[in-house]
Each structure stands twice: as structure tokens, then as C-alpha cells.
Design a protein around this motif. Structure first.
Motif, PDB file in Angstrom:
ATOM      1  N   THR A   2     -38.768  13.248  44.691  1.00 38.46           N
ATOM      2  CA  THR A   2     -38.854  11.804  44.479  1.00 38.46           C
ATOM      3  C   THR A   2     -40.204  11.475  43.864  1.00 38.46           C
ATOM      4  OG1 THR A   2     -37.405  11.278  46.346  1.00 38.46           O
ATOM      5  CG2 THR A   2     -38.868   9.525  45.575  1.00 38.46           C
ATOM      6  N   LEU A   3     -40.186  10.855  42.696  1.00 37.24           N
ATOM      7  CA  LEU A   3     -41.393  10.472  41.988  1.00 37.24           C
ATOM      8  C   LEU A   3     -41.576   8.967  42.083  1.00 37.24           C
ATOM      9  CD1 LEU A   3     -40.997  12.626  38.744  1.00 37.24           C
ATOM     10  CD2 LEU A   3     -41.792  13.308  41.015  1.00 37.24           C
ATOM     11  N   HIS A   4     -42.784   8.534  42.435  1.00 39.23           N
ATOM     12  CA  HIS A   4     -43.084   7.113  42.565  1.00 39.23           C
ATOM     13  C   HIS A   4     -43.726   6.610  41.273  1.00 39.23           C
ATOM     14  CE1 HIS A   4     -42.746   8.599  46.679  1.00 39.23           C
ATOM     15  NE2 HIS A   4     -42.499   7.362  47.059  1.00 39.23           N
ATOM     16  N   VAL A   5     -43.229   5.493  40.779  1.00 40.11           N
ATOM     17  CA  VAL A   5     -43.737   4.915  39.535  1.00 40.11           C
ATOM     18  C   VAL A   5     -43.859   3.409  39.695  1.00 40.11           C
ATOM     19  CG1 VAL A   5     -42.640   6.717  38.137  1.00 40.11           C
ATOM     20  CG2 VAL A   5     -41.449   4.550  38.518  1.00 40.11           C
ATOM     21  N   VAL A   6     -44.658   2.792  38.842  1.00 40.76           N
ATOM     22  CA  VAL A   6     -44.748   1.339  38.811  1.00 40.76           C
ATOM     23  C   VAL A   6     -43.405   0.791  38.357  1.00 40.76           C
ATOM     24  CG1 VAL A   6     -45.876  -0.634  37.728  1.00 40.76           C
ATOM     25  CG2 VAL A   6     -47.216   1.378  38.355  1.00 40.76           C
ATOM     26  N   LYS A   7     -42.918  -0.239  39.019  1.00 41.50           N
ATOM     27  CA  LYS A   7     -41.601  -0.793  38.708  1.00 41.50           C
ATOM     28  C   LYS A   7     -41.515  -1.206  37.244  1.00 41.50           C
ATOM     29  CE  LYS A   7     -38.156  -4.177  40.148  1.00 41.50           C
ATOM     30  NZ  LYS A   7     -37.832  -5.295  41.072  1.00 41.50           N
ATOM     31  N   GLY A   8     -40.444  -0.784  36.589  1.00 39.61           N
ATOM     32  CA  GLY A   8     -40.219  -1.133  35.202  1.00 39.61           C
ATOM     33  C   GLY A   8     -40.931  -0.252  34.204  1.00 39.61           C
ATOM     34  N   SER A   9     -41.677   0.749  34.678  1.00 40.24           N
ATOM     35  CA  SER A   9     -42.459   1.600  33.783  1.00 40.24           C
ATOM     36  C   SER A   9     -41.564   2.327  32.784  1.00 40.24           C
ATOM     37  CB  SER A   9     -43.250   2.628  34.597  1.00 40.24           C
ATOM     38  OG  SER A   9     -43.806   3.610  33.747  1.00 40.24           O
ATOM     39  N   PRO A  10     -42.002   2.427  31.517  1.00 42.35           N
ATOM     40  CA  PRO A  10     -41.232   3.195  30.528  1.00 42.35           C
ATOM     41  C   PRO A  10     -41.075   4.663  30.899  1.00 42.35           C
ATOM     42  CG  PRO A  10     -42.854   1.800  29.440  1.00 42.35           C
ATOM     43  CD  PRO A  10     -43.151   1.747  30.911  1.00 42.35           C
ATOM     44  N   SER A  11     -41.921   5.150  31.813  1.00 35.99           N
ATOM     45  CA  SER A  11     -41.819   6.547  32.222  1.00 35.99           C
ATOM     46  C   SER A  11     -40.505   6.833  32.941  1.00 35.99           C
ATOM     47  CB  SER A  11     -42.992   6.937  33.122  1.00 35.99           C
ATOM     48  OG  SER A  11     -42.965   6.205  34.327  1.00 35.99           O
ATOM     49  N   ILE A  12     -39.834   5.791  33.445  1.00 38.06           N
ATOM     50  CA  ILE A  12     -38.572   5.983  34.168  1.00 38.06           C
ATOM     51  C   ILE A  12     -37.530   6.617  33.256  1.00 38.06           C
ATOM     52  CG2 ILE A  12     -36.677   4.796  35.351  1.00 38.06           C
ATOM     53  CD1 ILE A  12     -38.777   2.691  36.214  1.00 38.06           C
TER      54      ILE A  12
ATOM     55  N   VAL B 209     -52.940 -13.591  26.948  1.00 42.34           N
ATOM     56  CA  VAL B 209     -52.765 -12.135  26.988  1.00 42.34           C
ATOM     57  C   VAL B 209     -52.499 -11.672  28.413  1.00 42.34           C
ATOM     58  CG1 VAL B 209     -53.833  -9.922  26.438  1.00 42.34           C
ATOM     59  CG2 VAL B 209     -54.398 -11.950  25.063  1.00 42.34           C
ATOM     60  N   ALA B 210     -51.568 -10.746  28.566  1.00 45.89           N
ATOM     61  CA  ALA B 210     -51.315 -10.092  29.849  1.00 45.89           C
ATOM     62  C   ALA B 210     -51.715  -8.632  29.749  1.00 45.89           C
ATOM     63  CB  ALA B 210     -49.844 -10.203  30.233  1.00 45.89           C
ATOM     64  N   THR B 211     -52.332  -8.111  30.814  1.00 48.82           N
ATOM     65  CA  THR B 211     -52.675  -6.690  30.871  1.00 48.82           C
ATOM     66  C   THR B 211     -52.546  -6.236  32.318  1.00 48.82           C
ATOM     67  OG1 THR B 211     -54.314  -5.039  30.188  1.00 48.82           O
ATOM     68  CG2 THR B 211     -55.157  -7.051  31.230  1.00 48.82           C
ATOM     69  N   GLU B 212     -52.874  -4.975  32.589  1.00 44.74           N
ATOM     70  CA  GLU B 212     -52.863  -4.475  33.967  1.00 44.74           C
ATOM     71  C   GLU B 212     -54.294  -4.321  34.457  1.00 44.74           C
ATOM     72  OE1 GLU B 212     -52.003  -0.231  35.962  1.00 44.74           O
ATOM     73  OE2 GLU B 212     -50.163  -1.233  35.303  1.00 44.74           O
ATOM     74  N   TYR B 213     -54.496  -4.594  35.731  1.00 51.75           N
ATOM     75  CA  TYR B 213     -55.827  -4.419  36.324  1.00 51.75           C
ATOM     76  C   TYR B 213     -55.993  -2.967  36.747  1.00 51.75           C
ATOM     77  CZ  TYR B 213     -60.027  -5.331  39.049  1.00 51.75           C
ATOM     78  OH  TYR B 213     -61.313  -5.321  39.523  1.00 51.75           O
ATOM     79  N   ASN B 214     -56.871  -2.253  36.057  1.00 54.74           N
ATOM     80  CA  ASN B 214     -57.276  -0.913  36.465  1.00 54.74           C
ATOM     81  C   ASN B 214     -58.582  -0.577  35.761  1.00 54.74           C
ATOM     82  OD1 ASN B 214     -56.682   0.518  33.881  1.00 54.74           O
ATOM     83  ND2 ASN B 214     -54.551   0.025  34.394  1.00 54.74           N
TER      84      ASN B 214
ATOM     85  N   ILE C  77     -42.139   1.078  42.478  1.00 52.93           N
ATOM     86  CA  ILE C  77     -43.024   0.320  43.352  1.00 52.93           C
ATOM     87  C   ILE C  77     -43.424  -0.972  42.651  1.00 52.93           C
ATOM     88  CG2 ILE C  77     -45.166   0.351  44.674  1.00 52.93           C
ATOM     89  CD1 ILE C  77     -43.108   2.405  45.589  1.00 52.93           C
ATOM     90  N   ASP C  78     -43.161  -2.097  43.284  1.00 59.02           N
ATOM     91  CA  ASP C  78     -43.398  -3.398  42.654  1.00 59.02           C
ATOM     92  C   ASP C  78     -44.801  -3.935  42.920  1.00 59.02           C
ATOM     93  OD1 ASP C  78     -42.728  -5.674  41.193  1.00 59.02           O
ATOM     94  OD2 ASP C  78     -42.018  -6.750  42.955  1.00 59.02           O
TER      95      ASP C  78
ATOM     96  N   VAL D 289     -51.815  -8.730  35.278  1.00 63.28           N
ATOM     97  CA  VAL D 289     -50.477  -8.822  35.872  1.00 63.28           C
ATOM     98  C   VAL D 289     -50.049  -7.404  36.223  1.00 63.28           C
ATOM     99  CG1 VAL D 289     -48.098  -9.605  35.556  1.00 63.28           C
ATOM    100  CG2 VAL D 289     -49.959 -10.813  34.391  1.00 63.28           C
ATOM    101  N   MET D 290     -49.915  -7.110  37.498  1.00 64.19           N
ATOM    102  CA  MET D 290     -49.629  -5.744  37.912  1.00 64.19           C
ATOM    103  C   MET D 290     -48.186  -5.328  37.627  1.00 64.19           C
ATOM    104  SD  MET D 290     -52.554  -4.809  38.798  1.00 64.19           S
ATOM    105  CE  MET D 290     -52.303  -3.196  39.543  1.00 64.19           C
ATOM    106  N   SER D 291     -47.250  -6.275  37.698  1.00 60.89           N
ATOM    107  CA  SER D 291     -45.834  -5.950  37.525  1.00 60.89           C
ATOM    108  C   SER D 291     -45.491  -5.824  36.048  1.00 60.89           C
ATOM    109  CB  SER D 291     -44.956  -7.032  38.167  1.00 60.89           C
ATOM    110  OG  SER D 291     -43.607  -6.894  37.765  1.00 60.89           O
ATOM    111  N   PHE D 292     -44.953  -4.680  35.663  1.00 64.96           N
ATOM    112  CA  PHE D 292     -44.529  -4.466  34.282  1.00 64.96           C
ATOM    113  C   PHE D 292     -43.439  -5.469  33.905  1.00 64.96           C
ATOM    114  CE2 PHE D 292     -41.987  -2.406  30.993  1.00 64.96           C
ATOM    115  CZ  PHE D 292     -42.962  -1.985  30.104  1.00 64.96           C
ATOM    116  N   ASP D 293     -42.487  -5.696  34.812  1.00 68.55           N
ATOM    117  CA  ASP D 293     -41.398  -6.640  34.541  1.00 68.55           C
ATOM    118  C   ASP D 293     -41.927  -8.057  34.357  1.00 68.55           C
ATOM    119  OD1 ASP D 293     -39.510  -4.658  34.602  1.00 68.55           O
ATOM    120  OD2 ASP D 293     -38.906  -5.019  36.679  1.00 68.55           O
ATOM    121  N   GLN D 294     -42.939  -8.448  35.127  1.00 67.25           N
ATOM    122  CA  GLN D 294     -43.497  -9.796  34.989  1.00 67.25           C
ATOM    123  C   GLN D 294     -44.220  -9.969  33.665  1.00 67.25           C
ATOM    124  OE1 GLN D 294     -45.886 -10.971  38.355  1.00 67.25           O
ATOM    125  NE2 GLN D 294     -44.209 -10.645  39.821  1.00 67.25           N
TER     126      GLN D 294
END
Length: 274
Positions: free
Chosen positions: A158-168, A49-54, A187-188, A89-94
Motif C-alpha cells: 500500500t502506497l500513500h500519496v497526496v489525494k488526486g496526485s498524478p502519481s496515482i 495563484v495556487a501552489t503547495e506549501y512545502n 491522503i487529503d 493549497v495542500m489539496s491537489f483536487d482543491q
């Protein structure tokens, strides 16, 4: 040290800890593979399983691991007599890449059902409701006229988002709706909580992230404003490979029952506020 610096330092430390955890978290050596379906997973006895650390999804506190998605995937794995190997895994693309090459079987993190994602993976039944919000600083002198209060005011920002985020995709559509350009900086290196801390300290002006994560941060960083919605409230799901339809069916069947249970409601209340 004043209160502002103390609270910013807290989130800076959390950011450093998350980077350290993600870097040092034990990973199996990645070899070229293929996405696994349910039968192969059951035979191996392990669910990857992959998830984000928060602080909402997956969080290490001493020798204890907590988190909404962590507790849910552990409950699913336990019901199937599987061992869950959960990797932050912090990177959405990864995370997407790991799913496509078989490194992970499930992305246990809130995924928005965009047409782009539906083309590349299978999404489970909805797990929870959430929306994307703008994270910005309140004016230090109390003059809120400097705040972005309307989506129309995002023009040229300019809005900063996690790279690959669906919010884009949502931000781009929003630009079309208001008839002006909204710039996106992907932001990667950082996750949502780290972007929030950068806004709090003044390193960047605007970030976009899930409301649940923004709420948790705003509780201890009162200089932040999270009242401008970027999206409507929508359902979020987990994701599996398109080559894993039986795994999807198994997750959906389990989720449909588990969401009605007392255990799910207790887990949900720990991390989310209605």
C-alpha cells in the motif's frame, strides 16, 4: 532526546506549521465565477495563484516567503506589472477546482503531463525535470534485505500519496506492468513533506512523492531510503484553465526567455540539485 526524535520532531513541527499557514492564510471570499484570461487579469492588476506549501515550492520563514515556484511566479508577475496573490493549497483536487471556478488563474506547482490532466487544463512549457520516488525506512539493524529495491517488490503493498496526485495513474500503470495489484491510499489532509514525516516515524510504511522534496527531507532524516524510482524522469509544468489560452501563451513566451536567464539558473540552484 535522540537524533532520530529530534529530526522527526523537526518535520512534525514543519507539518503543523504548514497546516497552520494553509488554514490561516488570508483568502478572498470565494464567489461563483469564471476562469479569467490574460486581458481580464491585466485589467485587474492581480494574478491569483495556487501552489503547495512545502520547503521547495512555497515556504514561510518568519516574515520571509521563499520557494522555487513562488520566486518564479513573482518574477513573471513583476514582468507584467501585476501583483501576485499566492495562496498555499495542500489539496491537489482543491487546486484544480479553484482553477476551474476562477478562484485561481494559475497552478504554480509541478504538474505532470498526464492525459487526464490534459483533458481538464492547459499545461505550460516544461519548467523543470523531476520524478516520483518511493519513500521508505531503512532497516534499523542495517539489514537492507527488508527494503523494497525493485518495482516488482511493490506487489500487494500500500502506497500513500497526496489525494488526486498524478502519481496515482503511474502507480496503477506500474501495477499492470508487474502483473499484480499495488494499493493506493489517498491522503487529503497532508502534503508530501507530511507523508514523509509519517514514514520516518513509522506511522506508515511507504509514500510516493517528488524526488526533489524527498531529497530535501532525506538530508536530515538519514533513516529514509528514496532510491526506488516509481516513474521515469519527466518534465513538469504549471497549469491554467482551458478558458485561458492567451494567459498560457503569455506564460510560455515568458518562460522560454526566462529559463535562459542567469536569474532563473540562480533560483533553480537554490532549490534543486542536478
Amino acid at each position: 532526546m535522540n537524533l532520530f526524535k529530534t529530526k522527526y520532531l523537526k518535520y512534525l513541527i514543519l507539518g503543523l506549521i504548514s497546516a497552520l499557514v494553509v488554514t490561516l492564510w488570508p483568502r478572498k471570499k470565494e464567489v461563483p465565477g469564471h476562469p479569467r484570461d490574460y486581458a481580464e487579469i491585466i485589467a485587474s492588476g492581480e494574478l491569483r495563484v495556487a501552489t503547495e506549501y512545502n520547503s521547495i515550492s512555497f515556504y514561510v520563514d518568519g516574515d520571509t516567503i521563499t520557494g522555487f515556484h513562488y520566486e518564479l511566479i513573482e518574477a513573471f508577475a513583476h514582468s507584467k506589472e501585476l501583483k501576485a496573490q499566492v495562496t498555499p493549497v495542500m489539496s491537489f483536487d482543491q487546486r484544480l477546482e479553484g482553477l476551474s471556478n476562477g478562484t485561481y488563474d494559475v497552478i504554480a506547482y509541478g504538474l505532470l503531463a498526464t492525459s487526464e490532466l490534459k483533458d481538464s487544463l492547459l499545461l505550460t512549457e516544461p519548467i523543470f525535470l523531476n520524478k516520483q520516488v518511493l519513500v521508505q525506512r531503512k532497516a534499523p539493524d542495517g539489514n537492507d534485505s527488508l527494503l523494497i529495491k525493485s518495482q516488482l517488490d511493490l506487489a500487494g503493498k500500500t502506497l500513500h500519496v497526496v489525494k488526486g496526485s498524478p502519481s496515482i495513474l503511474r502507480i496503477r500503470n506500474l501495477g499492470n506492468e508487474i502483473g499484480d495489484t499495488i494499493y493506493v491510499n489517498e491522503i487529503d489532509k497532508y502534503g508530501s513533506e507530511q507523508l514523509i514525516s509519517l514514514v520516518a516515524h513509522g506511522d506508515i510504511d511507504y509514500a510516493v512523492c517528488d524526488e526533489s522534496i524527498a531529497r530535501a527531507a532525506a538530508d536530515s532524516l538519514p533513516q529514509l531510503d528514496i532510491n526506488t524510482a516509481i516513474s521515469f524522469t519527466q518534465f513538469y509544468s504549471w497549469g491554467v484553465s482551458k478558458q485561458s489560452p492567451v494567459l498560457l501563451d503569455s506564460l510560455n513566451s515568458w518562460l522560454n526567455h526566462f529559463r535562459e536567464s542567469k536569474e532563473y539558473k540562480e533560483i533553480y540552484r537554490k532549490y534543486y540539485r542536478d
